[in-house]
Scaffold this motif. Structure first.
Motif, PDB file in Angstrom:
ATOM      1  N   LYS A  37       0.822  -1.214   0.000  1.00  0.00           N
ATOM      2  CA  LYS A  37       0.000   0.000   0.000  1.00  0.00           C
ATOM      3  C   LYS A  37       0.854   1.261   0.000  1.00  0.00           C
ATOM      4  O   LYS A  37       0.654   2.167  -0.819  1.00  0.00           O
ATOM      5  CB  LYS A  37      -0.943  -0.008   1.212  1.00  0.00           C
ATOM      6  CG  LYS A  37      -1.769   1.270   1.315  1.00  0.00           C
ATOM      7  CD  LYS A  37      -2.645   1.287   2.560  1.00  0.00           C
ATOM      8  CE  LYS A  37      -3.377   2.609   2.664  1.00  0.00           C
ATOM      9  NZ  LYS A  37      -4.244   2.681   3.876  1.00  0.00           N
ATOM     10  N   GLU A  38       1.796   1.351   0.908  1.00  0.00           N
ATOM     11  CA  GLU A  38       2.615   2.571   1.007  1.00  0.00           C
ATOM     12  C   GLU A  38       3.458   2.757  -0.247  1.00  0.00           C
ATOM     13  O   GLU A  38       3.651   3.884  -0.717  1.00  0.00           O
ATOM     14  CB  GLU A  38       3.504   2.508   2.252  1.00  0.00           C
ATOM     15  CG  GLU A  38       2.732   2.547   3.564  1.00  0.00           C
ATOM     16  CD  GLU A  38       1.868   3.786   3.685  1.00  0.00           C
ATOM     17  OE1 GLU A  38       2.330   4.876   3.264  1.00  0.00           O
ATOM     18  OE2 GLU A  38       0.734   3.673   4.185  1.00  0.00           O
ATOM     19  N   ASN A  39       3.984   1.667  -0.784  1.00  0.00           N
ATOM     20  CA  ASN A  39       4.787   1.769  -2.002  1.00  0.00           C
ATOM     21  C   ASN A  39       3.958   2.303  -3.168  1.00  0.00           C
ATOM     22  O   ASN A  39       4.423   3.162  -3.942  1.00  0.00           O
ATOM     23  CB  ASN A  39       5.349   0.394  -2.377  1.00  0.00           C
ATOM     24  CG  ASN A  39       6.436  -0.074  -1.447  1.00  0.00           C
ATOM     25  OD1 ASN A  39       6.205  -0.218  -0.251  1.00  0.00           O
ATOM     26  ND2 ASN A  39       7.628  -0.328  -1.982  1.00  0.00           N
ATOM     27  N   LEU A  40       2.732   1.801  -3.326  1.00  0.00           N
ATOM     28  CA  LEU A  40       1.894   2.248  -4.431  1.00  0.00           C
ATOM     29  C   LEU A  40       1.491   3.708  -4.257  1.00  0.00           C
ATOM     30  O   LEU A  40       1.505   4.487  -5.232  1.00  0.00           O
ATOM     31  CB  LEU A  40       0.657   1.358  -4.548  1.00  0.00           C
ATOM     32  CG  LEU A  40      -0.295   1.665  -5.710  1.00  0.00           C
ATOM     33  CD1 LEU A  40       0.452   1.618  -7.036  1.00  0.00           C
ATOM     34  CD2 LEU A  40      -1.461   0.674  -5.728  1.00  0.00           C
TER      35      LEU A  40
ATOM     36  N   ILE B 105      -2.083   1.515 -13.985  1.00  0.00           N
ATOM     37  CA  ILE B 105      -1.484   0.598 -13.017  1.00  0.00           C
ATOM     38  C   ILE B 105      -1.741  -0.844 -13.441  1.00  0.00           C
ATOM     39  O   ILE B 105      -2.861  -1.203 -13.815  1.00  0.00           O
ATOM     40  CB  ILE B 105      -2.075   0.833 -11.612  1.00  0.00           C
ATOM     41  CG1 ILE B 105      -1.767   2.259 -11.144  1.00  0.00           C
ATOM     42  CG2 ILE B 105      -1.524  -0.181 -10.613  1.00  0.00           C
ATOM     43  CD1 ILE B 105      -2.465   2.629  -9.844  1.00  0.00           C
ATOM     44  N   THR B 106      -0.695  -1.643 -13.394  1.00  0.00           N
ATOM     45  CA  THR B 106      -0.838  -3.074 -13.652  1.00  0.00           C
ATOM     46  C   THR B 106      -0.270  -3.843 -12.470  1.00  0.00           C
ATOM     47  O   THR B 106       0.764  -3.475 -11.921  1.00  0.00           O
ATOM     48  CB  THR B 106      -0.098  -3.510 -14.939  1.00  0.00           C
ATOM     49  OG1 THR B 106       1.308  -3.515 -14.693  1.00  0.00           O
ATOM     50  CG2 THR B 106      -0.404  -2.582 -16.093  1.00  0.00           C
ATOM     51  N   SER B 107      -0.961  -4.893 -12.078  1.00  0.00           N
ATOM     52  CA  SER B 107      -0.456  -5.736 -10.996  1.00  0.00           C
ATOM     53  C   SER B 107       0.553  -6.731 -11.549  1.00  0.00           C
ATOM     54  O   SER B 107       0.708  -6.878 -12.764  1.00  0.00           O
ATOM     55  CB  SER B 107      -1.606  -6.473 -10.313  1.00  0.00           C
ATOM     56  OG  SER B 107      -2.249  -7.352 -11.210  1.00  0.00           O
ATOM     57  N   THR B 108       1.237  -7.403 -10.668  1.00  0.00           N
ATOM     58  CA  THR B 108       2.229  -8.417 -11.043  1.00  0.00           C
ATOM     59  C   THR B 108       1.946  -9.710 -10.267  1.00  0.00           C
ATOM     60  O   THR B 108       1.087  -9.755  -9.391  1.00  0.00           O
ATOM     61  CB  THR B 108       3.654  -7.936 -10.717  1.00  0.00           C
ATOM     62  OG1 THR B 108       3.735  -7.682  -9.300  1.00  0.00           O
ATOM     63  CG2 THR B 108       3.997  -6.672 -11.490  1.00  0.00           C
ATOM     64  N   CYS B 109       2.694 -10.736 -10.599  1.00  0.00           N
ATOM     65  CA  CYS B 109       2.534 -12.013  -9.901  1.00  0.00           C
ATOM     66  C   CYS B 109       2.714 -11.843  -8.398  1.00  0.00           C
ATOM     67  O   CYS B 109       1.941 -12.395  -7.599  1.00  0.00           O
ATOM     68  CB  CYS B 109       3.543 -13.031 -10.424  1.00  0.00           C
ATOM     69  SG  CYS B 109       3.398 -13.399 -12.184  1.00  0.00           S
TER      70      CYS B 109
ATOM     71  N   LEU C 255      -9.037  -1.269  -3.449  1.00  0.00           N
ATOM     72  CA  LEU C 255      -9.227  -0.661  -2.131  1.00  0.00           C
ATOM     73  C   LEU C 255      -8.118   0.343  -1.837  1.00  0.00           C
ATOM     74  O   LEU C 255      -8.386   1.452  -1.332  1.00  0.00           O
ATOM     75  CB  LEU C 255      -9.240  -1.748  -1.055  1.00  0.00           C
ATOM     76  CG  LEU C 255      -9.309  -1.254   0.405  1.00  0.00           C
ATOM     77  CD1 LEU C 255     -10.588  -0.463   0.653  1.00  0.00           C
ATOM     78  CD2 LEU C 255      -9.206  -2.438   1.375  1.00  0.00           C
ATOM     79  N   ILE C 256      -6.874  -0.007  -2.161  1.00  0.00           N
ATOM     80  CA  ILE C 256      -5.756   0.917  -1.948  1.00  0.00           C
ATOM     81  C   ILE C 256      -5.980   2.214  -2.717  1.00  0.00           C
ATOM     82  O   ILE C 256      -5.739   3.321  -2.194  1.00  0.00           O
ATOM     83  CB  ILE C 256      -4.425   0.261  -2.368  1.00  0.00           C
ATOM     84  CG1 ILE C 256      -4.087  -0.916  -1.439  1.00  0.00           C
ATOM     85  CG2 ILE C 256      -3.291   1.282  -2.361  1.00  0.00           C
ATOM     86  CD1 ILE C 256      -2.874  -1.714  -1.889  1.00  0.00           C
ATOM     87  N   LEU C 257      -6.481   2.105  -3.945  1.00  0.00           N
ATOM     88  CA  LEU C 257      -6.698   3.298  -4.771  1.00  0.00           C
ATOM     89  C   LEU C 257      -7.827   4.153  -4.211  1.00  0.00           C
ATOM     90  O   LEU C 257      -7.748   5.393  -4.242  1.00  0.00           O
ATOM     91  CB  LEU C 257      -6.992   2.890  -6.214  1.00  0.00           C
ATOM     92  CG  LEU C 257      -5.828   2.245  -6.970  1.00  0.00           C
ATOM     93  CD1 LEU C 257      -6.262   1.823  -8.368  1.00  0.00           C
ATOM     94  CD2 LEU C 257      -4.643   3.211  -7.057  1.00  0.00           C
TER      95      LEU C 257
ATOM     96  N   PHE D 133      -6.093   4.222 -13.957  1.00  0.00           N
ATOM     97  CA  PHE D 133      -6.686   2.973 -14.438  1.00  0.00           C
ATOM     98  C   PHE D 133      -5.956   1.808 -13.780  1.00  0.00           C
ATOM     99  O   PHE D 133      -4.769   1.903 -13.464  1.00  0.00           O
ATOM    100  CB  PHE D 133      -6.559   2.864 -15.959  1.00  0.00           C
ATOM    101  CG  PHE D 133      -7.064   4.068 -16.695  1.00  0.00           C
ATOM    102  CD1 PHE D 133      -8.399   4.435 -16.610  1.00  0.00           C
ATOM    103  CD2 PHE D 133      -6.212   4.858 -17.459  1.00  0.00           C
ATOM    104  CE1 PHE D 133      -8.878   5.557 -17.276  1.00  0.00           C
ATOM    105  CE2 PHE D 133      -6.669   5.969 -18.137  1.00  0.00           C
ATOM    106  CZ  PHE D 133      -8.007   6.323 -18.042  1.00  0.00           C
ATOM    107  N   TYR D 134      -6.688   0.720 -13.607  1.00  0.00           N
ATOM    108  CA  TYR D 134      -6.075  -0.448 -12.989  1.00  0.00           C
ATOM    109  C   TYR D 134      -6.448  -1.710 -13.764  1.00  0.00           C
ATOM    110  O   TYR D 134      -7.617  -1.950 -14.058  1.00  0.00           O
ATOM    111  CB  TYR D 134      -6.508  -0.593 -11.538  1.00  0.00           C
ATOM    112  CG  TYR D 134      -6.227  -1.966 -10.975  1.00  0.00           C
ATOM    113  CD1 TYR D 134      -4.913  -2.442 -10.888  1.00  0.00           C
ATOM    114  CD2 TYR D 134      -7.258  -2.807 -10.556  1.00  0.00           C
ATOM    115  CE1 TYR D 134      -4.646  -3.707 -10.391  1.00  0.00           C
ATOM    116  CE2 TYR D 134      -6.997  -4.072 -10.058  1.00  0.00           C
ATOM    117  CZ  TYR D 134      -5.697  -4.522  -9.983  1.00  0.00           C
ATOM    118  OH  TYR D 134      -5.432  -5.772  -9.513  1.00  0.00           O
ATOM    119  N   ALA D 135      -5.436  -2.517 -14.071  1.00  0.00           N
ATOM    120  CA  ALA D 135      -5.637  -3.801 -14.741  1.00  0.00           C
ATOM    121  C   ALA D 135      -5.014  -4.903 -13.894  1.00  0.00           C
ATOM    122  O   ALA D 135      -3.833  -4.825 -13.549  1.00  0.00           O
ATOM    123  CB  ALA D 135      -5.005  -3.783 -16.132  1.00  0.00           C
TER     124      ALA D 135
END
Length: 469
Positions: free
Chosen positions: A90-93, A111-115, A126-128, A151-153
């Protein structure tokens, strides 16, 4: 018996067993989902991709994108560390969003998530929401710090390939930007949603739509942002891309033409526009080959009410004439085709048109090319595969040519057949981003590449005395 894979010795099944029984993938026929999402986000004007994960993920993506497009590209990262992997990101993002907003002043952040971030269970939506609430009062007292669209994927690579990430990013942009309103009266504008094609292909779409003479929105559009002119000074966010204002109006369009049929329903922005906004969807294969391109133009005519431009009809006639001229070089030849699903589907259809038999169609996706809604007459289909498995299967199929990206170079060398480079990535030749394969003009260009590769290989095998073939 054992095989050595990346310096790790693993036990394998007996030689007679199917190759997919091996424990490890060896040089997979795919790339990671955040990579595809990053390319799609760079097709939005003023948008910077932000990887929620480690620096290594961002570096990997930059390496592949830069080597293909030959353009610098900034990929931001939330910079996971060991502690982040344990306590959450959370803090990093939040810090990463502050940094890119301050340094780049972007119109949007993709924003894209990773493994890693998916595996530890980070709830990014929720973080956003919390980030937006925390920053709202601060923005009110500092109006100069304009908040970009975010945007988030969700793109963990263990759930898909770079193509899944590409389409998921497009879906995130459309669903976040377009009002969820169903309008009875539609405008005359046309939506074109593209698969992962070259910037030159996107420029061809622009050219075609200008001939139709109607307003349109091409999404994503990295024809300039990932293949632009030389700069006097470094530009953090190069010019070009689909404007968010145009994306906002996609719900008012007369129709959507989606280039690609392998996209999953939950990733299909065209399907969302149809279901939510009532915009008719015309989904076609990537227009490579006469049949696929005819379907593309039929979809455009259905949306615009206008006939196919005369100039395109003329190019189609020249393409048919070229097919006749080169038929003797292609007929009866056998091909291995590999890449993402839509690329393989389009290329196999084109090769059959010119008399070449696709004896092996390979993709790194889990869903086979035969499950995309378009029947394919193929001798062998290999999905969720790697290049070693492809080589094992291809030896007995005796192909004459290999069609795909640069990752298949050693495959063509082992088989001693020519490689026609197209698709993504092309990292061992200049101009991969300028290879035109889309439409009648692109098909004509591709046909010349295939014929000349076969002719050159015949000359080289024949030795002396062969100036005409």
């Amino acid at each position: 018996m054992s095989k050595t894979v990346s310096a790790v010795t693993v036990k394998s099944v007996p030689e007679a067993a199917p190759a997919h029984h091996f424990v490890s993938a060896r040089n997979g026929c795919k790339m990671c989902a955040p990579l595809g999402a990053s390319i799609a986000y760079r097709g939005i004007q003023g948008c910077i991709p932000l990887i929620h994960g480690s620096q290594g993920c961002a570096t990997y993506i930059r390496r592949y994108v830069i080597s293909h497009f030959r353009e610098p590209i900034d990929i931001a990262s939330s910079n996971f560390t060991e502690a982040t992997a344990i306590f959450g990101g959370k803090e990093n993002l939040s810090t990463a969003l502050d940094n890119v907003t301050r340094q780049y002043k972007p119109e949007a952040v993709g924003i894209t998530s990773t493994c890693l971030s998916e595996t530890i269970g980070d709830d990014i939506p929720l973080i956003l929401r919390q980030y937006t609430a925390e920053r709202e009062s601060f923005r009110e007292s500092h109006p100069e710090l304009r908040s970009p669209a975010v945007f988030y994927a969700s793109t963990p690579s263990y759930k898909g390939t770079h193509i899944n990430g590409f389409h998921t990013a497009i879906h995130s942009v459309v669903t976040k930007t377009v009002p969820a309103v169903r309008r009875e009266t539609k405008g005359e504008s046309v939506n074109i949603i593209s698969g992962l094609v070259s910037p030159e292909d996107l420029r061809e779409v622009h050219s075609i739509m200008k001939e139709y003479g109607v307003p349109y929105t091409l999404l994503p559009d990295y024809s300039r942002s990932l293949d632009g002119p030389s700069w006097e000074e470094y530009e953090k966010l190069p010019d070009g891309g689909t404007k968010l204002g145009d994306v906002y109006n996609m719900g008012k369009a007369a129709g959507t033409v989606y280039l690609g049929k392998a996209v999953l329903n939950e990733q299909n922005a065209g399907l969302w526009l149809q279901d939510v906004c009532g915009v008719p969807l015309h989904q076609v294969l990537i227009p490579v080959g006469i049949e696929n391109t005819d379907a593309f133009f039929a979809a455009l005519t259905a949306c615009t009410g206008k006939p196919v431009p005369d100039s395109q009809t003329e190019i189609r006639g020249r393409l048919i004439d070229a097919y006749i001229d080169g038929h003797k070089y292609c007929f009866g030849k056998r091909a291995v085709v590999y890449g993402d699903e839509d690329f393989v589907l389009a290329m196999c259809a084109f090769l059959r048109e010119i008399g070449i038999v696709p004896v092996l169609a390979a993709t790194g996706a889990q869903k086979t090319v035969t499950e995309s809604g378009t029947p394919q007459k193929l001798e062998t289909v290999s999905d969720d595969t790697d290049f070693e498995t492809m080589l094992e299967k291809a030896r007995s199929l005796e192909p004459d040519i290999v069609v795909g990206n640069s990752k298949g170079l050693y495959l063509s060398r082992r088989l001693n057949v020519p490689l026609v480079r197209c698709g993504f990535p092309i990292h061992d030749r200049i101009g991969g981003q300028r290879i035109l394969t889309l439409g009648y003009r692109g098909t004509l260009n591709l046909f010349d590449l295939v014929c000349n590769a076969l002719m050159q290989h015949k000359q080289e095998k024949a030795g002396k005395g062969w100036s005409y073939v």
